[in-house]
Design an enzyme around this catalytic site. Structure first.
Site, PDB file in Angstrom:
ATOM      1  N   HIS B   7      95.081  50.330  21.053  1.00 60.15           N
ATOM      2  CA  HIS B   7      94.563  49.049  20.560  1.00 60.15           C
ATOM      3  C   HIS B   7      93.048  49.014  20.642  1.00 60.15           C
ATOM      4  O   HIS B   7      92.422  49.825  21.331  1.00 60.15           O
ATOM      5  CB  HIS B   7      95.153  47.855  21.338  1.00 60.15           C
ATOM      6  CG  HIS B   7      94.796  47.824  22.804  1.00 60.15           C
ATOM      7  ND1 HIS B   7      95.600  48.380  23.774  1.00 60.15           N
ATOM      8  CD2 HIS B   7      93.730  47.300  23.457  1.00 60.15           C
ATOM      9  CE1 HIS B   7      95.031  48.198  24.961  1.00 60.15           C
ATOM     10  NE2 HIS B   7      93.896  47.547  24.807  1.00 60.15           N
ATOM     11  N   HIS B  79      86.697  46.761  24.218  1.00 65.75           N
ATOM     12  CA  HIS B  79      87.041  48.151  24.551  1.00 65.75           C
ATOM     13  C   HIS B  79      88.008  48.734  23.536  1.00 65.75           C
ATOM     14  O   HIS B  79      88.573  48.013  22.714  1.00 65.75           O
ATOM     15  CB  HIS B  79      87.608  48.277  25.973  1.00 65.75           C
ATOM     16  CG  HIS B  79      88.947  47.638  26.202  1.00 65.75           C
ATOM     17  ND1 HIS B  79      89.114  46.357  26.699  1.00 65.75           N
ATOM     18  CD2 HIS B  79      90.216  48.110  26.022  1.00 65.75           C
ATOM     19  CE1 HIS B  79      90.396  46.082  26.822  1.00 65.75           C
ATOM     20  NE2 HIS B  79      91.098  47.126  26.403  1.00 65.75           N
ATOM     21  N   GLU B 130      89.678  52.474  27.715  1.00 60.22           N
ATOM     22  CA  GLU B 130      90.885  52.392  28.533  1.00 60.22           C
ATOM     23  C   GLU B 130      91.788  53.553  28.149  1.00 60.22           C
ATOM     24  O   GLU B 130      91.915  53.884  26.959  1.00 60.22           O
ATOM     25  CB  GLU B 130      91.596  51.049  28.248  1.00 60.22           C
ATOM     26  CG  GLU B 130      92.874  50.841  29.056  1.00 60.22           C
ATOM     27  CD  GLU B 130      93.567  49.503  28.762  1.00 60.22           C
ATOM     28  OE1 GLU B 130      93.212  48.859  27.748  1.00 60.22           O
ATOM     29  OE2 GLU B 130      94.448  49.114  29.548  1.00 60.22           O
TER      30      GLU B 130
END
Lengths: 134, 134
Positions: B7, B79, B130
């Site tokens: 994502h 992010h 991430e």
């Protein structure tokens, strides 16, 4: 209306170093750098299984990403690009909804050879959004 | 090593308004808002055909995204999240390459119920990354 995420663009000061991070540290499939003088950037693509990351380094004196790098000297995520089936219909729908299209409002040919538009970040959660004809 | 883009996370001040932009203006498939008190955020997912956009609104006094919104009051891209097959092997490889893992360095359970780690933006082109166990 919006379809696939075509790419996430990351602006960097040193595209060779950034490509190395993605190739060597992340073990990703990274293309060779390509100068795109018409767009004021040098590009490298990182081919992920489901989408692409586009690394952008300023090229020339009037690069459209130089201001972003002046504000973010370590680099940063510059924009997201969503695909649309019909860029003119998408543009007309967005304008009717009150959204602002950057520049002349007419699509121009982007770095992938397809018609693109950029939308005003203030109308889209502070995010610069590129639309690309699928 | 890195696989799919799981994502792109966008931090917003008003998640209801942001969800409306994606649902109504962009015509996207948008989930209901979900409070995640353990992570200090409320989340909404935008399901694109090939990946997801995650909208994040601060929740509670110690939200990890409040500082970002203080610096970017209109919101912005916070992010990117890449999937890895083995998060411990990925972590060890990154640390051996000199990259910094945020926090304790041990994976914790992220907003999707899977082990995640965050990497230092300075080591990755100014981008908060991430990693999520696939």
């Amino acid at each position: 209306m919006i379809g696939r995420l075509n790419h996430v663009a990351i602006a960097v000061k040193d595209i060779a170093a950034a490509a190395r991070v993605y190739r060597e540290t992340f073990g990703a499939d990274v293309t060779a750098a390509q100068a795109q003088p018409d767009h004021g950037v040098t590009t490298v693509f990182i081919n992920l299984p489901n989408t692409k990351i586009e690394l952008l380094e300023p090229l020339g004196a009037d690069s459209p990403i130089q201001g972003f790098l002046d504000k973010n000297p370590s680099g940063g995520i510059h924009h997201v690009c969503y695909e649309v089936d019909d860029i003119l219909a998408a543009r007309d729908r967005l304008v009717a909804a009150g959204a602002r299209v950057l520049g002349s409002g007419e699509p121009r040919i982007g770095a992938h050879g397809k018609p693109v538009l950029f939308l005003h970040p203030k109308d889209f959660c502070g995010t610069l959004v590129e639309l690309e004809q699928a």
